[in-house]
Design a protein around this motif. Structure first.
Motif, PDB file in Angstrom:
ATOM      1  N   PHE A  21       0.830  -1.207   0.000  1.00 25.40           N
ATOM      2  CA  PHE A  21       0.000   0.000   0.000  1.00 25.40           C
ATOM      3  C   PHE A  21       0.867   1.261   0.000  1.00 25.40           C
ATOM      4  O   PHE A  21       0.616   2.190  -0.780  1.00 25.40           O
ATOM      5  CB  PHE A  21      -0.945  -0.013   1.199  1.00 25.40           C
ATOM      6  N   ALA A  22       1.893   1.291   0.845  1.00 28.76           N
ATOM      7  CA  ALA A  22       2.789   2.462   0.895  1.00 28.76           C
ATOM      8  C   ALA A  22       3.523   2.636  -0.435  1.00 28.76           C
ATOM      9  O   ALA A  22       3.676   3.765  -0.918  1.00 28.76           O
ATOM     10  CB  ALA A  22       3.783   2.321   2.042  1.00 28.76           C
ATOM     11  N   ILE A  27       1.009   4.071  -2.962  1.00 32.33           N
ATOM     12  CA  ILE A  27       0.769   5.505  -2.728  1.00 32.33           C
ATOM     13  C   ILE A  27       1.979   6.317  -3.175  1.00 32.33           C
ATOM     14  O   ILE A  27       1.836   7.348  -3.841  1.00 32.33           O
ATOM     15  CB  ILE A  27       0.442   5.770  -1.240  1.00 32.33           C
ATOM     16  N   ASP A  28       3.175   5.867  -2.822  1.00 27.73           N
ATOM     17  CA  ASP A  28       4.408   6.554  -3.227  1.00 27.73           C
ATOM     18  C   ASP A  28       4.473   6.670  -4.746  1.00 27.73           C
ATOM     19  O   ASP A  28       4.677   7.750  -5.290  1.00 27.73           O
ATOM     20  CB  ASP A  28       5.619   5.788  -2.681  1.00 27.73           C
ATOM     21  N   ALA A  83       2.047   6.225  -7.066  1.00 25.20           N
ATOM     22  CA  ALA A  83       0.932   6.951  -7.687  1.00 25.20           C
ATOM     23  C   ALA A  83       1.026   8.457  -7.423  1.00 25.20           C
ATOM     24  O   ALA A  83       0.871   9.262  -8.340  1.00 25.20           O
ATOM     25  CB  ALA A  83      -0.402   6.406  -7.182  1.00 25.20           C
ATOM     26  N   VAL A  84       1.285   8.827  -6.178  1.00 22.98           N
ATOM     27  CA  VAL A  84       1.283  10.255  -5.825  1.00 22.98           C
ATOM     28  C   VAL A  84       2.573  10.947  -6.248  1.00 22.98           C
ATOM     29  O   VAL A  84       2.556  11.937  -6.987  1.00 22.98           O
ATOM     30  CB  VAL A  84       1.029  10.449  -4.311  1.00 22.98           C
ATOM     31  N   HIS A  89       5.800  -0.358  -9.541  1.00 24.37           N
ATOM     32  CA  HIS A  89       4.348  -0.502  -9.432  1.00 24.37           C
ATOM     33  C   HIS A  89       3.958  -1.984  -9.372  1.00 24.37           C
ATOM     34  O   HIS A  89       3.116  -2.379  -8.556  1.00 24.37           O
ATOM     35  CB  HIS A  89       3.678   0.186 -10.616  1.00 24.37           C
ATOM     36  N   SER A  99       4.697  -3.339  -5.973  1.00 19.20           N
ATOM     37  CA  SER A  99       3.722  -2.912  -4.962  1.00 19.20           C
ATOM     38  C   SER A  99       2.456  -3.762  -5.030  1.00 19.20           C
ATOM     39  O   SER A  99       1.882  -4.119  -4.001  1.00 19.20           O
ATOM     40  CB  SER A  99       3.389  -1.419  -5.098  1.00 19.20           C
ATOM     41  N   THR A 159       0.899  -6.231  -2.174  1.00 22.21           N
ATOM     42  CA  THR A 159      -0.479  -5.995  -1.745  1.00 22.21           C
ATOM     43  C   THR A 159      -1.323  -7.260  -1.900  1.00 22.21           C
ATOM     44  O   THR A 159      -2.028  -7.667  -0.970  1.00 22.21           O
ATOM     45  CB  THR A 159      -1.112  -4.841  -2.561  1.00 22.21           C
ATOM     46  N   GLN A 213       8.683   3.028   4.103  1.00 23.37           N
ATOM     47  CA  GLN A 213       8.956   4.450   3.924  1.00 23.37           C
ATOM     48  C   GLN A 213      10.313   4.834   4.506  1.00 23.37           C
ATOM     49  O   GLN A 213      11.050   5.613   3.904  1.00 23.37           O
ATOM     50  CB  GLN A 213       7.838   5.280   4.571  1.00 23.37           C
TER      51      GLN A 213
END
Length: 154
Positions: free
Chosen positions: A25-26, A29-30, A32-33, A60, A63, A67, A100
């Motif tokens: 998940f982290a 988010i990293d 995608a954002v 990606h 990740s 997940t 992170q």
């Protein structure tokens, strides 16, 4: 003795499931954002933009593997009626914070694959990134080691 072994196995599976999901998940988010929406960096910034985009695609995929692996274990825990929600949520925070912190220290500083953002004063970005990671790790450990959870297990 057998019940204690089963409890330890279930606890380990809850932790593994949560950590994998948290890392995935982290990472998602990293990527995608910060990689796609804000375009602050690519996973590997030491080459062309094309190579950076390929590295983002591989990141990606990683990740999503983490997940989905975590969610398969989660489904198995639910099926066995062995899900321990506080341990699982704590492990998500532990996995996300651990990822992170690894990203912010190893990938950003030691391996120099990329910076969080290419600005004159990156220290502020690094500090916020790593402090949030440490707070997630502390919160995750607090949930995993919660006295409330220990009382419920008794």
């Amino acid at each position: 003795m057998v019940a204690n072994h089963k409890e330890q196995t279930n606890k380990s599976r809850n932790i593994l499931s949560g950590i994998l999901f948290g890392i995935g998940f982290a990472s998602f988010i990293d990527e995608a954002v910060f990689h796609q929406l804000l375009r602050w960096h690519h996973f590997y910034d030491k080459s062309t933009t094309e190579i950076g985009l390929i590295s983002d695609g591989l990141f990606h995929a990683f990740s999503w593997f983490a997940t989905i692996g975590g969610l398969f274990l989660f489904a198995d825990l639910r099926r066995r009626k062995a899900l321990e929600p506080l341990i699982w949520w704590g492990s998500i925070l532990l996995g996300a914070g651990g990822f992170q912190l690894y990203d912010g220290t190893i990938q950003h500083k030691f391996m120099k694959l990329h910076q969080i953002r290419y600005v004159d004063n990156v220290f502020v970005y690094d500090l916020v990134w790593n402090v949030i990671a440490i707070l997630m790790i502390i919160a995750g450990l607090a949930l995993i080691l919660s006295p409330k959870r220990r009382r419920e297990a008794s």
